[in-house]
Design an enzyme around this catalytic site. Structure first.
Site, PDB file in Angstrom:
ATOM      1  N   GLN A 128      -4.818  -4.772   7.462  1.00  0.00           N
ATOM      2  CA  GLN A 128      -5.806  -5.737   6.961  1.00  0.00           C
ATOM      3  C   GLN A 128      -5.783  -7.053   7.736  1.00  0.00           C
ATOM      4  OE1 GLN A 128      -8.032  -4.747   5.075  1.00  0.00           O
ATOM      5  NE2 GLN A 128      -7.158  -2.969   4.022  1.00  0.00           N
ATOM      6  N   LYS A 162     -10.879   0.337  10.522  1.00  0.00           N
ATOM      7  CA  LYS A 162     -11.043  -0.898   9.748  1.00  0.00           C
ATOM      8  C   LYS A 162     -11.461  -2.056  10.647  1.00  0.00           C
ATOM      9  CE  LYS A 162      -7.500   0.378   6.333  1.00  0.00           C
ATOM     10  NZ  LYS A 162      -8.266   0.739   5.145  1.00  0.00           N
ATOM     11  N   ASP A 221       2.817  -3.839   8.302  1.00  0.00           N
ATOM     12  CA  ASP A 221       1.555  -3.132   8.113  1.00  0.00           C
ATOM     13  C   ASP A 221       0.447  -4.159   8.357  1.00  0.00           C
ATOM     14  OD1 ASP A 221      -0.785  -2.037   7.148  1.00  0.00           O
ATOM     15  OD2 ASP A 221      -0.050  -1.709   5.108  1.00  0.00           O
ATOM     16  N   CYS A 228      -4.693   1.679  -3.979  1.00  0.00           N
ATOM     17  CA  CYS A 228      -3.522   2.323  -3.365  1.00  0.00           C
ATOM     18  C   CYS A 228      -2.241   1.504  -3.490  1.00  0.00           C
ATOM     19  CB  CYS A 228      -3.760   2.670  -1.899  1.00  0.00           C
ATOM     20  SG  CYS A 228      -5.026   3.900  -1.671  1.00  0.00           S
ATOM     21  N   HIS A 274       0.846  -1.190   0.000  1.00  0.00           N
ATOM     22  CA  HIS A 274       0.000   0.000   0.000  1.00  0.00           C
ATOM     23  C   HIS A 274       0.891   1.254   0.000  1.00  0.00           C
ATOM     24  CE1 HIS A 274      -2.940   2.887   1.606  1.00  0.00           C
ATOM     25  NE2 HIS A 274      -3.880   2.011   1.281  1.00  0.00           N
TER      26      HIS A 274
END
Lengths: 398, 147
Positions: free
Chosen positions: A193, A216, A190, A354, A113
């Site tokens: 998600q 999220k 990261d 992204c 991303h």
């Protein structure tokens, strides 16, 4: 289970399948924010009166909850930010901007991303270090072998998503971190998600830095988490200075910062957001992250079983076990597909999501992405698949 | 406009766009229109001499609405003076934004007369017109802070 009572939007007839972008918010989160603004609206760090003390306690409680949720050893390792983007920027620029030296190498992938890759581009320029890309397999996954091949003596850090936002593949980060540490390489993950969708244990993973966003995972927008090991957070230079983070300063520019976490949380925190986030974590804990994950995997399997029968649909990530389905409709531009689905009240995301350099590998620039969460149902999936089972999507999109 | 006629005009210009393909000729003014809110990404070339729009070309990746709108605009504005073009653009924008307009000026572009019903596609229909407006503004020395 029926979640319509907790998520009022679900009763509006909308089929919300853009959970990678942001999730819906349950009423308990919204009520908690409302309660703060209605009944004890005060600033943090002003323990001189009861209202403010309550704010401090609520923030501190949330910090403890987040630490417990991801199994951090100490709640001071949890820094509240505005989101995963800010978390990654603080880690990458504030720590690695001072850690990397001329010629050092940063390992990442082409599927990342923008919020991870762009700060690394900046730091690579300012430190004169180099970005190297780990090879992706034909199915776009990352293996430990590929990581090993990409590592050199100059590699100082590996940085990638635990689960990518386009394909949704799950990287073997436990193995990558173990191998990295054996070679004195730090790892930045990261987890935007992954934390919302499965149980993450930072202590078990032994990860050095990790970032995710509250919105999220049922929480409000504008709140994120930066997790880092104490020893590294102590060395992290604040990117932003100001109130709340300093212990002392005088006219001669003698300055002393507070310890973590305050050192890295300048200014008035997002009080309402952090307090609301606390209820989002309670909600997920009550469901159980294992259940959330299993439900999404099963629902995706159901979607694939139906969607793969459609001759006009290409699916890019059939076998990856999570709630992300990336697809295109033959002969129809992704945006027209989304416009068509929108007419039917179905929300999906289109574009490069992204991850703009992934198209170099994926071979297509734009895709449609349906991303599921625990409140989505087989009926939602049926609605999407039935809508896509149409040879006149382009015509009907107009 | 009849719904089937509207759709067939859009589809025809999407599937067989007019003036698609760039010349890369230096006598053309070039502009890239990369939508901030969606994935439309189109390049335009305009050949303007003595106040007349002599030629318009475009290419790129975009949805059915932006592509057809670019094709129709290129046909509509070719051969027009800048003054006429500005009048057409103004009326077109009014149509998109549900304001009074003269439909006799817009030819096939009248097929977007109900695009306001899909608000997130208005920007697609407007994208090529934003491009030529930028070019005209620059030609006329007007500082355009919008882009």
């Amino acid at each position: 289970m029926n979640f319509n009572k907790d998520f009022k939007i679900l009763s509006s007839g909308i089929t919300y399948l853009d959970n990678c972008a942001t999730t819906l918010k349950p009423s308990v989160v919204i009520d908690e924010i409302n309660d703060y603004y209605t009944n004890y609206c005060a600033n943090a760090h002003r323990g001189d009166y009861d209202l403010s003390r309550k704010v401090d306690e609520k923030i501190s409680e949330t910090r403890e909850k987040v630490a417990y949720f991801i199994n951090a050893k100490d709640s001071k390792e949890i820094i509240f930010t505005s989101g995963a983007t800010e978390s990654l920027n603080i880690i990458i620029k504030g720590f690695f901007g001072n850690y990397l030296k001329d010629g050092d190498e940063i390992l990442t992938t082409k599927a990342e991303h923008a919020s991870l890759i762009l700060p690394w581009f900046e730091v690579a320029k300012t430190t004169n270090s180099k970005i190297k890309y780990i090879d992706l397999n034909p199915d776009l996954t990352v293996t430990l072998d590929n990581v090993k091949k990409a590592i050199s003596k100059k590699t100082k850090v590996i940085s990638l998503a635990h689960i990518t936002n386009v394909i949704g593949d799950v990287r073997p980060i436990k193995e990558i971190i173990k191998y990295a540490h054996e070679n004195n390489i730090l790892v930045v993950i990261d987890a935007a998600q992954s934390v919302p969708h499965e149980k993450i244990d930072v202590t078990f993973l032994d990860v050095d830095f990790l970032a995710f966003s509250a919105h999220k995972m049922l929480g409000p927008t504008g709140v994120g988490v930066l997790y880092g090991k104490t020893k590294y957070l102590n060395d992290l230079k604040p990117l932003i200075t100001g109130g709340g983070m300093n212990a002392f300063f005088d006219s001669l520019m003698n300055v002393e910062y507070k310890d973590i976490p305050e050192k890295l949380e300048p200014g008035t925190p997002n009080v309402s957001g952090i307090i609301g986030f606390s209820k989002a974590i309670d909600y997920l804990n009550a469901l159980g992250m294992e259940n959330v994950h299993k439900y999404e995997v099963d629902l995706k399997k159901y979607m694939i079983s139906r969607l793969s029968k459609l001759k006009n649909v290409v699916i890019y990530n059939k076998d990856i076990p999570n709630g992300i389905i990336t697809f295109n409709v033959n002969g129809v531009f992704a945006q027209d597909v989304a416009a068509y689905l929108n007419k039917k009240g179905i929300c999906v995301r289109v574009g490069s999501h992204c991850a703009k350099i992934l198209s170099e590998v994926l071979g297509v620039k734009n895709t449609c992405r349906a991303s599921l969460y625990f409140y989505n149902t087989k009926e939602d999936v049926d609605k999407l698949v039935d809508a896509l089972d149409n040879d006149n999507i382009l015509y009907d999109s107009l | 406009m009849d719904v089937n006629l509207r759709k067939s005009i859009i589809l025809e210009h999407y599937q067989n766009p007019l003036n698609k393909g760039l010349t890369n000729d230096d006598s053309y003014i070039k502009i890239n229109m990369n939508s901030k809110t969606c994935i439309d990404n189109l390049d335009f070339e305009f050949k303007i001499n003595h106040g007349i729009i002599e030629d318009i070309k475009f290419d790129g990746e975009a949805c059915a609405i932006s592509t057809s709108s670019s094709s129709i605009m290129s046909d509509l504005l070719k051969g027009k003076s800048i003054k006429q073009a500005k009048q057409i653009i103004k009326n077109y924008e009014n149509m998109i934004n549900e304001l009074p307009y003269d439909k006799d000026l817009l030819g096939e572009a009248n097929c977007y007369d109900e695009i306001y019903k899909q608000p997130n596609r208005k920007k697609c229909a407007l994208l090529p017109y934003e491009g030529i407006k930028d070019v005209i503004d620059k030609l006329e020395g007007v500082k355009n802070d919008k882009k």
